[in-house]
Scaffold this motif. Structure first.
Motif, PDB file in Angstrom:
ATOM      1  N   ALA A   1       0.735  -1.296   0.025  1.00 40.27           N
ATOM      2  CA  ALA A   1      -0.104  -0.088  -0.051  1.00 40.27           C
ATOM      3  C   ALA A   1       0.987   1.190  -0.265  1.00 40.27           C
ATOM      4  N   SER A   2       1.991   1.217   0.795  1.00 37.36           N
ATOM      5  CA  SER A   2       2.858   2.465   0.968  1.00 37.36           C
ATOM      6  C   SER A   2       3.789   2.446  -0.215  1.00 37.36           C
ATOM      7  N   VAL A   3       4.058   1.719  -1.171  1.00 35.88           N
ATOM      8  CA  VAL A   3       4.754   1.757  -2.521  1.00 35.88           C
ATOM      9  C   VAL A   3       3.907   2.429  -3.554  1.00 35.88           C
ATOM     10  N   ILE A   4       2.558   1.786  -3.473  1.00 40.09           N
ATOM     11  CA  ILE A   4       1.655   2.501  -4.498  1.00 40.09           C
ATOM     12  C   ILE A   4       1.208   3.757  -4.299  1.00 40.09           C
ATOM     13  N   SER A   5       1.079   4.255  -3.060  1.00 40.55           N
ATOM     14  CA  SER A   5       0.747   5.646  -2.612  1.00 40.55           C
ATOM     15  C   SER A   5       2.005   6.600  -3.094  1.00 40.55           C
ATOM     16  N   GLU A   6       3.301   6.055  -2.718  1.00 42.86           N
ATOM     17  CA  GLU A   6       4.338   6.843  -2.938  1.00 42.86           C
ATOM     18  C   GLU A   6       4.541   7.170  -4.416  1.00 42.86           C
ATOM     19  N   LEU A   7       4.053   6.215  -5.221  1.00 43.56           N
ATOM     20  CA  LEU A   7       4.207   6.250  -6.771  1.00 43.56           C
ATOM     21  C   LEU A   7       3.101   7.380  -7.274  1.00 43.56           C
TER      22      LEU A   7
END
Length: 443
Positions: free
Chosen positions: A195-201
């Motif tokens: 979830a954090s990776v997608i949000s940072e993208l």
């Protein structure tokens, strides 16, 4: 900027950063709450997994703050093209740094975590988390670089949109990917990392789109390959490398403390994960005023208005202290209920309460100490700032060792070290601002 050290102008620069910090804090809290619902083991593992990534990203943040200092100085000198030159060299240098870190973590993290963490189940969860979470490093790193550009040029409102959108998306994705909601598979503990990776993208796409839309690439000549010069790279590293080392040592020390706490047992580590989350919440006003102070100090020195720097620092301290004190006063009567958001275990809540009270004291002192520290960094004397931080960290670790090995301290006593750390930082930084030769620093 007119009347750059007025309370209103400090607030104008700081409040978007504070709102961004609030958003990040909400993200931190929801991550911990969601993971806490999986069990005490996952809550304990989350503390170490997040700290590993946080240590890496804060080293990158040290690099971008170093560039922020230079860009703010050029902004004060009214040299916009030089801002672009700094940003361009930082951009390509940052890409190289992030690539090396990414490859190193992917290769070395599994064996390193196994050797550092004594509990096999926790080590396995932490390793799985880090292997996924590290994919967000590229997006987060360049978001920080663009953030440094906007803070340096006193144009911070875009940060509200970036962080609010990123955090809102992260909360939804955490719920969906951890528990298998909204038609998505349940990934459990690793779902939080995804979830954090997608949000940072998504956050990176937003800030990049804003920069393109406002034609800042043209106005400031950002990301020009022909600007890449070894001399400018050397100037950047001279300012930024002490900041990177300072952040590395600071957050590595926190990681060491958590490793020590991990050996006290799963319960102590779970308590510390909750306390870390609440501590960051109490620190929210500090980040905004500290970054505003850092940028404004460099701006004032670019204008050669050295006599206004102490006034700026005092006003920023007052604003920072007021913000943290208000948070502490409002939350103190409801601590039991607040901790209850993280866990339903009554014994865990009772054990966490005294630790949170200790950390509240540390956060109040930190509201003053960190402002003074970031003011020193803003003068460009980042090597001095590193030396002050290093001495503080060294005493911090020694005290932690004595408390655990020789005095068999409990987790509450361990967290009291934060108060010592904050107090020492405040004293040495104020002494340097009073008697140091920071006015002579050229960037």
């Amino acid at each position: 900027m007119k009347d750059e050290i007025s309370y209103g102008n400090i607030w104008r620069i700081a409040y978007p950063i504070i709102i961004g910090s609030v958003s990040q804090t909400i993200l931190n809290i929801t991550d911990t709450v969601f993971v806490g619902r999986l069990g005490e083991l996952e809550l304990a593992a989350g503390a170490l997994g997040v700290l590993i990534y946080l240590t890496i990203i804060m080293v990158i943040n040290g690099f971008t703050i170093g560039n922020q200092i230079i860009m703010a100085r050029r902004f004060g000198e009214d040299r916009p093209n030089e801002i672009g030159r700094t940003f361009s060299n930082a951009f390509f240098l940052l890409f190289a740094i992030v690539t090396v870190v990414f490859v190193s973590i992917k290769m070395a993290a599994p064996s390193l975590i196994t050797n550092l963490v004594s509990n096999h189940d926790i080590a396995t969860l932490v390793g799985d988390f880090v292997q996924v979470r590290i994919w967000g490093l590229f997006f987060a790193a360049f978001m920080l670089l663009f953030r440094a550009f906007y803070v340096a040029t006193a144009n911070t409102k875009v940060l509200i949109a970036v962080t609010s959108t990123t955090v809102g998306l992260n909360i939804i994705l955490n719920y969906a990917l951890i528990f298998g909601k909204l038609g998505l598979p349940a990934y459990g503990f690793v779902g939080a990392a995804m979830a954090s990776v997608i949000s940072e993208l998504v956050g990176f796409i937003i800030i990049l789109g804003f920069t393109i839309y406002n034609r800042y690439f043209t106005k400031f000549s950002l990301v020009k390959l022909r600007y890449f010069k070894s001399k400018i790279v050397g100037e950047i590293l001279k300012i930024a490398s002490p900041m990177m080392l300072q952040h590395l040592i600071s957050f590595s020390a926190w990681f060491v403390i958590f490793l020590i706490i991990e050996r006290m047992g799963e319960r102590s580590l779970a308590i510390s994960n909750i306390v870390r989350s609440l501590y960051i919440t109490m620190m929210v006003p500090i980040w905004g005023f500290a970054e505003a102070t850092n940028s404004l100090v460099s701006f004032l020195m670019g204008e050669k208005r050295f006599e206004r720097v102490p006034i700026l620092v005092r006003r920023s301290m007052l604003l920072s202290f007021s913000g943290v004190f208000l948070i502490v006063c409002l939350s103190y009567p409801f601590l039991h209920q607040i901790i209850g958001f993280y866990t339903t275990d009554a014994n865990l809540i009772a054990a966490t309460l005294p630790v949170v009270k200790v950390v509240m004291l540390g956060s109040i002192i930190m509201s003053l100490g960190f402002i003074a520290f970031m003011a020193i960094s803003g003068t460009g004397n980042t090597l001095i700032a590193f030396g002050l931080e290093f001495s503080d960290i060294a005493l911090y670790i020694v005290l932690a060792y004595i408390l655990t090995v020789h005095l068999n301290a409990n987790v509450t006593t361990m967290w009291f070290i934060e108060t010592f750390y904050s107090g020492y930082m405040l004293i040495v930084c104020l002494l340097y601002l009073r008697f140091g030769k920071w006015r002579e620093k050229i960037v």
